[in-house]
Scaffold this active site. Structure first.
Site, mmCIF file in Angstrom:
data_model
loop_
_atom_site.group_PDB
_atom_site.id
_atom_site.type_symbol
_atom_site.label_atom_id
_atom_site.label_comp_id
_atom_site.label_asym_id
_atom_site.label_seq_id
_atom_site.Cartn_x
_atom_site.Cartn_y
_atom_site.Cartn_z
ATOM 1 C CB VAL A 300 -0.570 -0.029 1.081
ATOM 2 C CG1 VAL A 300 -2.328 1.239 1.541
ATOM 3 C CG2 VAL A 300 -2.129 -1.067 0.967
ATOM 4 C CB CYS A 306 1.878 5.275 -4.439
ATOM 5 S SG CYS A 306 1.513 3.393 -5.293
HETATM 6 P P1 XMP Z 1 6.016 0.375 -9.256
HETATM 7 O O1 XMP Z 1 6.478 0.672 -8.137
HETATM 8 O O2 XMP Z 1 6.517 -0.971 -9.543
HETATM 9 O O3 XMP Z 1 4.431 0.044 -9.190
HETATM 10 O O4 XMP Z 1 5.979 1.180 -10.721
HETATM 11 C C1 XMP Z 1 3.365 -0.288 -8.740
HETATM 12 C C2 XMP Z 1 2.018 -1.073 -8.465
HETATM 13 O O5 XMP Z 1 1.876 0.605 -8.005
HETATM 14 C C3 XMP Z 1 0.212 0.964 -7.679
HETATM 15 N N1 XMP Z 1 -0.156 1.744 -7.995
HETATM 16 C C4 XMP Z 1 -0.611 2.633 -7.614
HETATM 17 N N2 XMP Z 1 -0.792 3.132 -6.263
HETATM 18 N N3 XMP Z 1 -1.594 5.350 -6.464
HETATM 19 C C5 XMP Z 1 -0.810 4.096 -5.425
HETATM 20 O O6 XMP Z 1 -1.117 4.507 -4.465
HETATM 21 C C6 XMP Z 1 -1.833 4.964 -7.698
HETATM 22 O O7 XMP Z 1 -1.921 5.654 -8.431
HETATM 23 C C7 XMP Z 1 -1.061 3.895 -8.338
HETATM 24 N N4 XMP Z 1 -1.462 3.134 -9.548
HETATM 25 C C8 XMP Z 1 -0.465 1.501 -9.463
HETATM 26 C C9 XMP Z 1 -0.372 -0.009 -7.901
HETATM 27 O O8 XMP Z 1 0.076 -1.637 -6.467
HETATM 28 C C10 XMP Z 1 1.071 -0.722 -9.042
HETATM 29 O O9 XMP Z 1 1.366 -2.445 -9.410
#
Ligand code: XMP
Length: 481
Positions: A300, A306
């Protein structure tokens, strides 16, 4: 208020302590793992269900290399199912329900149909699906008059070699070879078309020995599903299109509505594995597993794009999440997927060593040829765009998709984004990136004296490091060329 008893750690807070190893070569290391019980992958890597990461090209590339891609859900149900079908049709020893056309269809329209589906041939059938012939791109391109009907240029039934429903792979290969043909329609006892074997698929079948495939030899693919009532329909349409696994993907997966959705999906599709997430605690893993999840996605606010932790104040450093969740996961037989924050092969090794069965990658794969979208130029260099699925523009697009209309200007201001839009360097193709990541992981596993991921779980010993240790771990005191 209560303070959590542990300090939260993430990848850069630790290193793995080298162990005595009997591994002489990285090639003897086995990186295979379970995606969910019953689905084994040759490599422990999953491409993220983000709209700048996984559509059909990414899913095909990931499955070819031995991992899997999860097609995002920020498109219409039909569009998502079409992407699934593209992956399932891409190869496989037998393509089920190949596209069939009537002999009266015009050559022009047949050509269009092939272009749309990205295929090189169509089965020509009567209204009961009895095989009448085959028409290929070649027949169409060479036709003098494209307004005439397909039957004027097709190879007719008497010239077509066919295969039976239970045709062994070797016999099909031999027929294609001996008759110098490209396509072998599969027919039932009544000469009705039930499938298709193509020379390309037979060749590809051998080209990717590690590919993640279903029992019919088709590439495996997963789909992301939300928690709304209409997501049951989304799940059904995607399962009908051939999806191998459903991924209930919610930012705060430890919630009543996610648990209820997992229960509903298991009731509606008892044979379909369901992965659920994201959670950041062992209790989250337990509740989703008890609801019927076959694997749980953890993380999370750790993702590169994120801002959940900044906006809400919530999250747990990722290595601690993986380690704590894995204790429950292992005891319940539920694979843990470490999702978010992976930047290097070293991070992959650490996530697996902490107990994950696989990792999910977002921005690390977003710069590849296979991710959706074109490359952009900045300062003479190539980049690709990656965006959080809770970013401002992703929220706007999702709301517009839901109501089939654009948002008013003032509605933009009502959105509270938990992700950002960003660019990542263009990185070439997925196979090359995975080759590098896997090479690093194999080396890492050999430093731990571990031939398998299970052994890595057992042998791994982490040591916390200081800022000085972190500095020492990178390139230092030299000017990199
Ligand atoms: P990485 O670090 O590999 O992470 O680019 C990919 C993961 O990030 C999550 N994800 C989000 N988390 N806000 C968040 O808090 C977002 O807008 C968001 N978009 C993606 C998701 O679990 C993904 O696999």
């Amino acid at each position: 208020m209560r303070m959590h008893k542990e300090t939260g750690l993430t990848f850069d807070d630790v290193l793995l302590v080298p162990k005595r190893s009997s591994i002489r070569s990285r090639s003897v290391v086995d990186t295979s793992t379970l995606l969910v019980p019953g689905i084994r992958m040759a490599i422990p890597i999953i491409s993220s269900n983000m709209d700048t990461v996984t559509e059909s090209s990414m899913a095909i590339a990931m499955a070819h290399e031995g991992g899997i891609g999860i097609v995002h859900r920020f498109l219409s149900i039909q569009q998502q199912a079409d992407l699934v079908q593209k992956v399932k049709r891409f190869e496989g020893f037998i393509v089920e329900n190949p596209i069939c056309v009537s002999p009266q269809l015009s050559i022009e329209e047949a050509g269009q149909r092939m272009d749309d589906a990205g295929i090189g041939g169509l089965m020509v059938v009567d209204d009961k699906k009895h095989l009448l012939g085959i028409v290929t791109t070649r027949d169409i391109l060479l036709a003098p008059d494209r307004l005439k009907s397909v039957e004027t240029v097709m190879k007719s039934q008497s010239q077509v070699i066919v295969a039976s429903e239970d045709e062994p792979f070797e016999e099909a290969r031999l027929k294609l070879h001996l008759h110098r043909i490209e396509k072998l329609p599969v027919v039932d006892g009544d000469n009705r078309v039930v499938g298709l074997i193509t020379a390309q698929d037979v060749i590809k079948f051998h080209k990717h020995p590690l590919a993640t495939k279903d029992t019919k030899g088709r590439l495996r693919v997963g789909v992301a599903i939300g928690v709304r009532e209409e997501d049951i329909k989304r799940a059904k349409t995607c399962v009908d299109a051939g999806a191998d696994v459903l991924v209930v993907d919610v930012a705060h997966g430890h919630s009543d509505h996610t648990i209820r959705m997992v229960e509903k999906l298991k009731k509606s599709f008892p044979d379909e594995p369901v992965i659920a997430g994201n959670v950041a605690t062992p209790e989250g893993v337990r509740d989703l597993a008890n609801a019927g999840a076959s694997a749980v996605k953890v993380g999370v606010g750790s993702g590169s794009i994120c801002i959940t932790r900044v906006v809400t104040g919530f999250g747990v450093p990722q290595l601690t999440v993986v380690a704590e969740c894995a204790v429950v996961g292992h005891s319940m037989g539920i694979p843990i997927i470490a999702d978010g924050g992976i930047r290097t092969s070293g991070d992959i090794t650490k996530a697996l060593a902490a107990g994950a069965s696989s990792v999910m990658l977002g921005s690390l794969l977003a710069g590849t040829d296979e991710s959706p979208g074109a490359a952009v130029m900045r300062g003479g260099k190539r980049y690709k765009i990656v965006r959080g699925m809770a970013s401002l523009t992703a929220n706007v697009d999702r709301k517009s998709l839901d109501r089939h209309d654009e948002l008013e200007d003032e509605e933009w201001g009502e959105i509270i984004p938990e992700g950002v839009e960003a660019i990542v360097p263009y990185r070439g193709n997925v196979a090359d990136i995975l080759h590098q990541l896997l090479g690093g992981l194999r080396s890492g596993m050999s430093y731990a004296g571990s031939k398998t991921i299970r052994e890595l779980w057992k042998n791994a010993e982490f040591i916390r490091i200081t800022d000085a240790g972190r500095k020492e771990s990178g390139v230092h005191d030299v000017n990199v060329l």
